[in-house]
Design a protein around this motif. Structure first.
Motif, PDB file in Angstrom:
ATOM      1  N   GLY A 136      24.645  42.812  43.490  1.00 35.10           N
ATOM      2  CA  GLY A 136      25.506  41.658  43.398  1.00 35.10           C
ATOM      3  C   GLY A 136      26.820  41.736  42.515  1.00 35.10           C
ATOM      4  N   ILE A 137      27.394  42.900  42.205  1.00 34.82           N
ATOM      5  CA  ILE A 137      28.073  43.201  41.266  1.00 34.82           C
ATOM      6  C   ILE A 137      29.697  43.159  41.846  1.00 34.82           C
ATOM      7  N   VAL A 138      30.447  42.271  41.022  1.00 32.78           N
ATOM      8  CA  VAL A 138      31.831  41.930  41.392  1.00 32.78           C
ATOM      9  C   VAL A 138      32.758  42.319  40.337  1.00 32.78           C
ATOM     10  N   GLY A 139      33.899  42.384  40.701  1.00 35.32           N
ATOM     11  CA  GLY A 139      35.243  42.702  39.538  1.00 35.32           C
ATOM     12  C   GLY A 139      34.853  41.709  38.249  1.00 35.32           C
ATOM     13  N   LEU A 140      34.694  41.815  37.039  1.00 37.72           N
ATOM     14  CA  LEU A 140      34.465  41.071  36.042  1.00 37.72           C
ATOM     15  C   LEU A 140      35.887  40.587  35.230  1.00 37.72           C
ATOM     16  N   GLY A 141      36.998  41.164  35.777  1.00 38.14           N
ATOM     17  CA  GLY A 141      38.020  40.857  35.114  1.00 38.14           C
ATOM     18  C   GLY A 141      38.780  39.552  35.517  1.00 38.14           C
ATOM     19  N   GLY A 142      38.166  38.781  36.697  1.00 36.53           N
ATOM     20  CA  GLY A 142      38.892  37.494  36.737  1.00 36.53           C
ATOM     21  C   GLY A 142      38.847  37.539  38.258  1.00 36.53           C
ATOM     22  N   ALA A 143      39.181  38.474  38.951  1.00 32.24           N
ATOM     23  CA  ALA A 143      39.310  38.314  40.454  1.00 32.24           C
ATOM     24  C   ALA A 143      38.100  38.298  41.197  1.00 32.24           C
ATOM     25  N   ALA A 144      36.975  38.894  40.734  1.00 36.88           N
ATOM     26  CA  ALA A 144      35.668  38.764  41.380  1.00 36.88           C
ATOM     27  C   ALA A 144      35.468  39.254  42.769  1.00 36.88           C
ATOM     28  N   PHE A 145      36.119  40.532  43.027  1.00 36.29           N
ATOM     29  CA  PHE A 145      36.243  41.262  44.198  1.00 36.29           C
ATOM     30  C   PHE A 145      34.745  41.909  44.259  1.00 36.29           C
ATOM     31  N   PRO A 146      34.203  41.983  45.454  1.00 43.03           N
ATOM     32  CA  PRO A 146      32.850  42.530  45.543  1.00 43.03           C
ATOM     33  C   PRO A 146      33.253  44.214  45.123  1.00 43.03           C
ATOM     34  N   THR A 147      32.562  44.738  44.143  1.00 42.65           N
ATOM     35  CA  THR A 147      32.664  45.956  43.629  1.00 42.65           C
ATOM     36  C   THR A 147      32.211  46.927  44.694  1.00 42.65           C
ATOM     37  N   ALA A 148      30.994  46.910  45.388  1.00 39.82           N
ATOM     38  CA  ALA A 148      30.571  48.077  46.688  1.00 39.82           C
ATOM     39  C   ALA A 148      31.896  48.137  47.599  1.00 39.82           C
ATOM     40  N   VAL A 149      32.457  47.102  47.792  1.00 41.15           N
ATOM     41  CA  VAL A 149      33.542  47.183  48.872  1.00 41.15           C
ATOM     42  C   VAL A 149      34.714  48.032  48.164  1.00 41.15           C
ATOM     43  N   LYS A 150      34.921  47.768  47.096  1.00 42.08           N
ATOM     44  CA  LYS A 150      36.169  48.532  46.433  1.00 42.08           C
ATOM     45  C   LYS A 150      35.920  50.022  46.175  1.00 42.08           C
ATOM     46  N   LEU A 151      34.548  50.127  45.978  1.00 44.34           N
ATOM     47  CA  LEU A 151      34.160  51.687  45.681  1.00 44.34           C
ATOM     48  C   LEU A 151      33.973  52.276  47.173  1.00 44.34           C
ATOM     49  N   ASN A 152      34.250  51.848  48.290  1.00 39.19           N
ATOM     50  CA  ASN A 152      34.074  52.349  49.500  1.00 39.19           C
ATOM     51  C   ASN A 152      35.529  52.529  50.143  1.00 39.19           C
ATOM     52  N   PRO A 153      36.201  53.491  50.005  1.00 39.34           N
ATOM     53  CA  PRO A 153      37.514  53.474  50.555  1.00 39.34           C
ATOM     54  C   PRO A 153      37.361  53.860  52.005  1.00 39.34           C
ATOM     55  N   ARG A 154      38.672  53.724  52.729  1.00 40.79           N
ATOM     56  CA  ARG A 154      38.639  53.929  54.101  1.00 40.79           C
ATOM     57  C   ARG A 154      38.469  55.658  54.433  1.00 40.79           C
ATOM     58  N   LEU A 197      30.398  58.916  42.199  1.00 44.22           N
ATOM     59  CA  LEU A 197      30.178  58.330  43.323  1.00 44.22           C
ATOM     60  C   LEU A 197      31.664  58.683  44.281  1.00 44.22           C
ATOM     61  N   LEU A 198      32.571  58.343  43.508  1.00 46.19           N
ATOM     62  CA  LEU A 198      33.994  58.625  44.226  1.00 46.19           C
ATOM     63  C   LEU A 198      34.372  59.979  44.125  1.00 46.19           C
ATOM     64  N   GLY A 199      33.865  61.072  43.390  1.00 48.93           N
ATOM     65  CA  GLY A 199      34.142  62.478  43.120  1.00 48.93           C
ATOM     66  C   GLY A 199      35.647  62.395  42.666  1.00 48.93           C
ATOM     67  N   VAL A 200      36.070  61.635  41.692  1.00 46.43           N
ATOM     68  CA  VAL A 200      37.586  61.725  41.423  1.00 46.43           C
ATOM     69  C   VAL A 200      37.748  62.751  40.327  1.00 46.43           C
ATOM     70  N   GLU A 201      38.912  63.240  40.228  1.00 44.97           N
ATOM     71  CA  GLU A 201      39.123  64.327  39.286  1.00 44.97           C
ATOM     72  C   GLU A 201      39.498  63.923  37.752  1.00 44.97           C
ATOM     73  N   ARG A 202      40.088  62.523  37.593  1.00 43.57           N
ATOM     74  CA  ARG A 202      40.448  62.325  36.338  1.00 43.57           C
ATOM     75  C   ARG A 202      40.152  60.877  35.983  1.00 43.57           C
ATOM     76  N   VAL A 203      39.945  60.250  34.891  1.00 47.28           N
ATOM     77  CA  VAL A 203      39.854  59.017  34.617  1.00 47.28           C
ATOM     78  C   VAL A 203      40.695  58.717  33.309  1.00 47.28           C
ATOM     79  N   LEU A 204      41.597  57.500  33.811  1.00 46.96           N
ATOM     80  CA  LEU A 204      42.653  57.000  32.530  1.00 46.96           C
ATOM     81  C   LEU A 204      41.919  55.648  32.072  1.00 46.96           C
ATOM     82  N   PHE A 205      41.632  55.613  30.980  1.00 47.97           N
ATOM     83  CA  PHE A 205      40.994  54.372  30.049  1.00 47.97           C
ATOM     84  C   PHE A 205      42.160  53.724  29.292  1.00 47.97           C
TER      85      PHE A 205
END
Length: 556
Positions: A136-154, A197-205
């Motif tokens: 049941g994880i959603v974005g905790l910055g305030g928008a609360a968009f379901p995270t599983a959907v966000k991590l599932n690109p087209r 999960l995403l196989g990304v090349e870099r992370v900008l924090f």
């Protein structure tokens, strides 16, 4: 790294020192928790428990049915005492379905806890994504968009950059700052999981330059295996740098297309609290049950950050920060720029509750009188989305909603910069929200009309098809009957022919028999005549009256 600048923005007072002096306080379990079924963007969950059921901590009590949705779980063990509408955090102040749990004080996990995945790096990305959805994880910055959907690109979208949004640009809010100071290891572990999960090349924090303690904690705990991929970046604390599109512009110089998403340019952006929630779900098997809330403002006795269970009433959270100060007249969920006032502190904490701000009348003076727009252009100068707020205002006021969309209404992030600098005190953001809501409402009505029309057309098509099929069946039936009648007539004619042939044969047989019988009689008569001719005549007495000679041929 080279940073860039987005258009507009404001430099605002920080007001975070008071809430970051003390470490995060983990609150206890309240006696009663009110858990809303809709705590996220998308379709609300449906209850999967009933009144009177005993639930354990972490048990799913709200089941999501749609794709853009999130499950809801019991924050503690206890009994479900009510499923009904309650006031929830929302600008409208309306009520929504909630599940009320009476705590039993044991905080028992029971057997419903998910299995910890210490070997998550050997798991299929799809299973990791499903675990995030199950939690049941959603974005905790305030928008609360379901995270599983966000991590599932087209399909076809390749994500090459993961952005961690640690920029808390709005005054008073320090939830992420406190999280990064107290649990940086969990945040990094969540980053590792999502990067795998995403196989990304870099992370900008990204961390704002007014959060030195958080940056120090991150620098000291950055895992060795992440040092080549993760880059810690200090960004200017200019409001609204924490906006997803604005942060991407600052870090990369790229702009998200109008109407598009960061995934369209190969990037995904998430909040540090979201990464910690991912770590808790995957490593510990713990769904999203609590979050850090900044309790602050001049109206609070002891401003601080607390970790509260979801469903905890605001009044209990305020009490954990020492209670209200004298003269409080306003309680806001969120910050002073994008937050909204609530009218009852019995409202519960939800997944998107990042701050509770209590103020007094002298802290928030009433805005001046509303005056006509003087076309000064200050609103356009500070708009971070590079829109024309003045034009949006005029079109929304005229209810020309098509024109508002032409001017990019849905690119507005409702940051409030335009209203903040407006010398005429026009509540610009309220007009934009009104226009958006009207457009959404009309779109829903249009969709309903389309569905009704489609159902009507489908019904008409079905009726026509049934009538056509019925006519075809009747035609086939008539053809079969006609064929049957034709066959019957043919059989009758054939039988008649047979009967005639038989009758003719019988007649011929009778004729032959009659002919033979005639020949036999004629032969017998001839033979008798011959015998009579050969016999001499003799005198005989005349026959008696009424008798004739037996040889009379008339008696043959």
């Amino acid at each position: 790294m080279q940073l860039h600048r987005f258009h507009g923005g404001l430099k605002l007072a920080e007001e975070t020192d008071a809430s970051t002096r003390d470490p995060v306080l983990v609150m206890g379990v309240p006696s009663r928790l009110i858990v809303p079924l809709g705590q996220h963007i998308g379709e609300a969950a449906e209850p999967c428990v009933a009144v009177g059921d005993r639930v354990t901590k972490g048990q799913r009590i709200g089941q999501s049915k749609g794709y853009i949705a999130a499950h809801v779980h019991a924050p503690t063990s206890g009994e479900v005492v009510e499923i009904a509408d309650h006031a929830v955090p929302h600008p409208s102040g309306l009520s929504a379905p909630c599940i009320t749990i009476q705590s039993d004080g044991r905080d028992d996990w029971g057997e419903t806890r998910m299995e910890p995945w210490l070997d998550w790096d050997t798991r299929d990305p799809r299973k990791l994504r499903q675990r995030i959805r199950d939690a049941g994880i959603v974005g905790l910055g305030g928008a609360a968009f379901p995270t599983a959907v966000k991590l599932n690109p087209r399909a076809g979208q390749r994500i090459h950059t993961l952005i961690v949004n640690g920029a808390e640009c709005e005054p008073y809010i320090s939830a992420d700052d406190s999280l990064l100071r107290s649990a940086p290891e969990a945040v990094f572990e969540g980053i590792r999981i999502v990067a795998h999960l995403l196989g990304v090349e870099r992370v900008l924090f990204a961390v704002e330059d007014n959060m030195p303690e958080a940056m120090r904690a991150l620098t000291e705990t950055l895992p060795g295996e992440l040092r080549e991929r993760v880059q810690l970046v200090s960004v200017p604390s200019i409001y609204p740098t924490g906006g997803e599109r604005q942060l991407i512009k600052v870090l990369t110089g790229q702009e998200v297309p109008s109407g598009g998403l960061p995934a369209d340019i190969g990037m995904i952006c998430n909040n540090p609290g979201t990464f910690k929630a991912v770590c808790d779900a995957v490593i510990q098997g713990r769904p999203l049950l609590s979050r850090i809330v900044t309790v602050t403002g001049p109206g609070v006795q002891h401003p601080r950050n607390v970790e509260a269970l979801l469903g905890t009433p605001f009044a209990d959270v305020i009490a954990a920060a020492g209670g209200y100060a004298e003269g409080v007249d306003r309680l806001v969920m969120g910050g002073p720029m994008m937050g909204f006032a609530v009218h009852d502190d019995a409202i519960p904490v939800i997944k998107g509750t990042n701050c509770l701000l209590a103020t007094r009348p002298q802290d928030t003076p009433a805005p001046g009188p509303l005056m006509p727009c003087i076309r000064c252009g200050e609103c356009a100068a500070v708009c971070p989305a590079q829109l024309l707020p003045q034009q949006l205002y005029w079109q929304a006021r005229a209810k020309d909603f098509d024109a508002t969309q032409d001017y990019g209404l849905f690119d507005c992030i409702e940051c409030g910069c335009c209203a903040h600098v407006c010398p005429s005190n026009i509540p610009l953001v309220q007009y934009y929200r009104y226009a958006k809501n009207e457009i959404w409402a009309r779109e829903k009505e249009r969709q309903k009309s389309d569905i009704a029309r489609e159902r009507y057309e489908f019904r008409q098509e079905r009726i026509e098809r049934e009538e056509r099929e019925k006519a075809e069946r009747m035609a086939k039936k008539k053809a079969a009957l006609k064929k049957k009648d034709s066959s019957a007539d043919g059989d009758s004619n054939e039988n008649s022919d047979k009967q005639a042939a038989i009758q003719a044969a019988l007649e011929r047989a009778r004729a032959r028999k009659a002919a033979k019988a005639g020949d036999a009689v004629e032969g017998a008569a001839t033979e008798q005549a011959d015998k009579a001719a050969a016999t001499p005549e003799t005198h005989t007495e005349p026959a008696q009256s009424g008798e004739r000679d037996s040889t009379d041929t008339g008696d043959r």
